[in-house]
Design an enzyme around this catalytic site. Structure first.
Site, PDB file in Angstrom:
ATOM      1  N   GLU A 102      -2.712   5.600  13.171  1.00 41.91           N
ATOM      2  CA  GLU A 102      -2.498   6.921  12.548  1.00 41.91           C
ATOM      3  C   GLU A 102      -2.692   8.075  13.358  1.00 41.91           C
ATOM      4  OE1 GLU A 102      -3.811   7.195   8.588  1.00 41.91           O
ATOM      5  OE2 GLU A 102      -2.400   8.696   7.769  1.00 41.91           O
ATOM      6  N   HIS A 111      -3.292   8.150   5.691  1.00 40.38           N
ATOM      7  CA  HIS A 111      -3.253   6.875   4.843  1.00 40.38           C
ATOM      8  C   HIS A 111      -4.854   6.220   4.988  1.00 40.38           C
ATOM      9  CE1 HIS A 111      -2.019   3.234   3.421  1.00 40.38           C
ATOM     10  NE2 HIS A 111      -2.448   2.326   4.376  1.00 40.38           N
ATOM     11  N   CYS A 141       0.931  -1.293   0.178  1.00 39.38           N
ATOM     12  CA  CYS A 141       0.083   0.051   0.063  1.00 39.38           C
ATOM     13  C   CYS A 141       0.766   1.416   0.080  1.00 39.38           C
ATOM     14  CB  CYS A 141      -0.986   0.035   1.258  1.00 39.38           C
ATOM     15  SG  CYS A 141      -1.805  -1.403   1.531  1.00 39.38           S
ATOM     16  N   LYS A 174      -9.351   7.990   0.245  1.00 38.87           N
ATOM     17  CA  LYS A 174      -9.855   6.653   0.273  1.00 38.87           C
ATOM     18  C   LYS A 174     -11.543   6.564   0.487  1.00 38.87           C
ATOM     19  CE  LYS A 174      -5.583   4.217   1.265  1.00 38.87           C
ATOM     20  NZ  LYS A 174      -4.641   5.420   1.760  1.00 38.87           N
ATOM     21  N   PHE A 209       1.002  -2.792   4.539  1.00 33.43           N
ATOM     22  CA  PHE A 209       1.228  -4.039   5.216  1.00 33.43           C
ATOM     23  C   PHE A 209       2.605  -4.460   4.952  1.00 33.43           C
ATOM     24  CE2 PHE A 209      -2.942  -6.528   4.674  1.00 33.43           C
ATOM     25  CZ  PHE A 209      -3.755  -5.701   5.896  1.00 33.43           C
ATOM     26  N   HIS A 258      -9.274   1.973  -1.473  1.00 31.69           N
ATOM     27  CA  HIS A 258      -7.659   1.845  -1.382  1.00 31.69           C
ATOM     28  C   HIS A 258      -7.202   1.193  -2.686  1.00 31.69           C
ATOM     29  CE1 HIS A 258      -4.103   1.219   0.356  1.00 31.69           C
ATOM     30  NE2 HIS A 258      -4.248   0.401   1.490  1.00 31.69           N
TER      31      HIS A 258
END
Lengths: 407, 84
Positions: free
Chosen positions: A309, A298, A166, A330, A394, A335
């Protein structure tokens, strides 16, 4: 070491669930339009539990490519090429010799040519066909988007794909920024592309149990997870000196890049790792926390990311955290994994350029664990001198870019 | 203890690396050290073992899966309602 050069953005391109150009994508982001809808691309979609994603709609390859070229172009490469062409056209640069030799092509992708993988495996495993199409390998190879952009646009400098799930596009743009800043290249065409809405990929994401059944609600109470997206975005980077000599329109300046690895869990986000990447970008940009007004988060919409976050932003920004406008696009474009950071850089560059923070839509109300200003549901006009774009992957791989208004 | 209960506890035991005989119905999964990825893998193992579908979203942890006994009774219900 030679002196570091200033790096500016002079072109943007995008193919997204909100439109097939950066201009249309940004207009829809500002308007708070959601690109999330029913899954139509996956074979056997009736068998999927997950029914929604943020797909690029009505994308007709024949509008952009000759039919005979399509045997080597997976959807992921098509998106990258269309976005690159738009970005280059906006920049006004002609990549002839010797300029072509000094131009880097750095593209992020998370999963590569998944449409080709899915179709080929269905052929051999499901339909018991004896053979697959002859150009299956060059079509699906994970470096194909960078190769195809370099071929299509005639870019002969350093070229490769960056894969960090990502965070792929953010790592790609960051590397391209460092190359131009340090003199390895004079220009870069950089960004990310993803085309991952296939039966196989969606089924694997279902197994992770992290997708929302309805829509993405980053940072909101009652958020239920992420929504897969797809698309591409590309930027043209060059030195400030070159842009000024050409009289080019400068969209924004990239001023810093920070990276870190959690060295912890393979999927769980880590506040410390996130914070180190953010601090790294600020330090690289020689910006203080108080210099930042907007953060493109994010913000995946999972319980874990959004809370972690938020904590990382508190850790880095202290009392200034509550003055930040923090939004997750997003919520509108889903995403897009390896393309996410590039689509979000388009939003961040335009936010700085126009002084508009795009919203976090589908926001139902505050979650006590997420206590910042997430620009809920409506875009906001505000002065933005400097902004960050966060990507946390990830595998614990974090990347953050810092952008400053060019005035 | 039913066969289903025995199998469910065996699957939980494998994920938390606690010996099967030491697991009690009243034990809380969290206290046994079940982390989020372990939970997702446990759900998969249970679905495969009993050929059932368990609605589960890691973003929205099911409070009814608090203890070992909760999981056992949920699986027993799903197994009983399984189409034969």
């Amino acid at each position: 070491m030679s002196e570091l050069r200033r790096v500016v953005v002079t072109g943007l391109g995008a193919v997204s669930p909100l439109g097939h150009t950066a201009r249309s994508t940004w207009a829809e982001l500002k308007a708070g339009v959601s690109g999330i809808g029913p899954i139509t691309l996956a074979a056997d979609r009736e068998a999927l539990s997950q029914k929604v994603a943020a797909e690029v709609k009505d994308f007709d390859p024949l509008k952009h490519f000759e039919e005979r070229r399509l045997s080597t172009l997976d959807r992921v490469s098509q998106f990258a090429m269309v976005a690159a062409r738009e970005a280059i056209a906006q920049s006004g640069i002609v990549f002839d010799m010797p300029r072509s030799l000094r131009t880097a092509t750095i593209v992020g992708t998370g999963t590569g040519g998944q449409t080709t993988v899915d179709e080929s495996y269905r052929r051999v495993y499901l339909e018991n066909k004896q053979r697959v199409f002859p150009l299956t390998i060059p079509k699906l190879m994970v470096n194909a988007p960078a190769s195809q952009v370099s071929m299509d646009c005639g870019l002969r400098g350093p070229a490769f794909v960056v894969a960090s799930a990502c965070a792929s596009a953010t790592h790609a743009i960051g590397l391209a920024f460092q190359m131009v800043r340090g003199g390895v290249a004079d220009y870069a065409v950089t960004g990310g592309s993803e085309a991952c809405i296939t039966f196989g990929v969606v089924r694997c994401w279902e197994a992770m149990r992290v997708m929302a059944p309805d829509t993405a609600r980053p940072f909101s109470k009652d958020r239920k997870g992420l929504i897969l997206g797809e698309g591409a975005a590309m930027l043209v980077l060059e030195t400030l000196e070159s842009a000024q000599a050409r009289g080019a329109t400068i969209l924004a300046e990239i001023v810093g890049f920070g990276m870190s690895a959690d060295a912890g869990d393979i999927t769980a986000p880590d506040q410390g790792g996130m914070a180190r990447a953010i601090e790294g970008a600020l330090a690289d940009a020689k910006l203080a926390p108080q210099d930042i007004q907007y953060i493109n988060a994010h913000g995946t919409g999972t319980a874990a990311n959004d809370e972690t976050e938020t904590q990382a932003l508190h850790q880095v920004f202290g009392g200034h955290a509550r003055k930040l406008a923090v939004s997750s696009t997003k919520s509108m474009i889903g995403h897009a994994l390896g393309a996410a950071g590039a689509l979000e850089m388009v939003a961040t560059v335009m936010a700085v350029r126009e002084g508009v923070a795009p919203p976090t839509v589908n926001f139902l109300g505050p979650d006590p664990a997420c206590d910042l200003d997430y620009v809920p549901n409506e875009a906001r006009k505000m002065p933005i001198e400097a902004a960050l774009s966060n990507s946390f992957a990830f595998g614990g791989l974090n990347a953050v870019l810092a952008v400053r208004k060019f005035a | 203890m039913t066969d289903v209960a025995n199998d469910v506890i065996a699957i939980i035991a494998k994920k938390v690396r606690v010996d099967h005989p030491k697991i009690e119905m009243s034990d809380r999964l969290q206290d046994l050290g079940l982390e989020s990825l372990d939970a997702v893998e446990m759900i998969f193992d249970l679905e495969e073992k009993f050929d059932i579908q368990i609605p589960y979203n890691a973003n929205n942890p099911r409070t009814e899966f608090d203890t070992v006994g909760d999981v056992v009774s949920a699986i027993e219900k799903l197994v009983a309602s399984r189409p034969s």
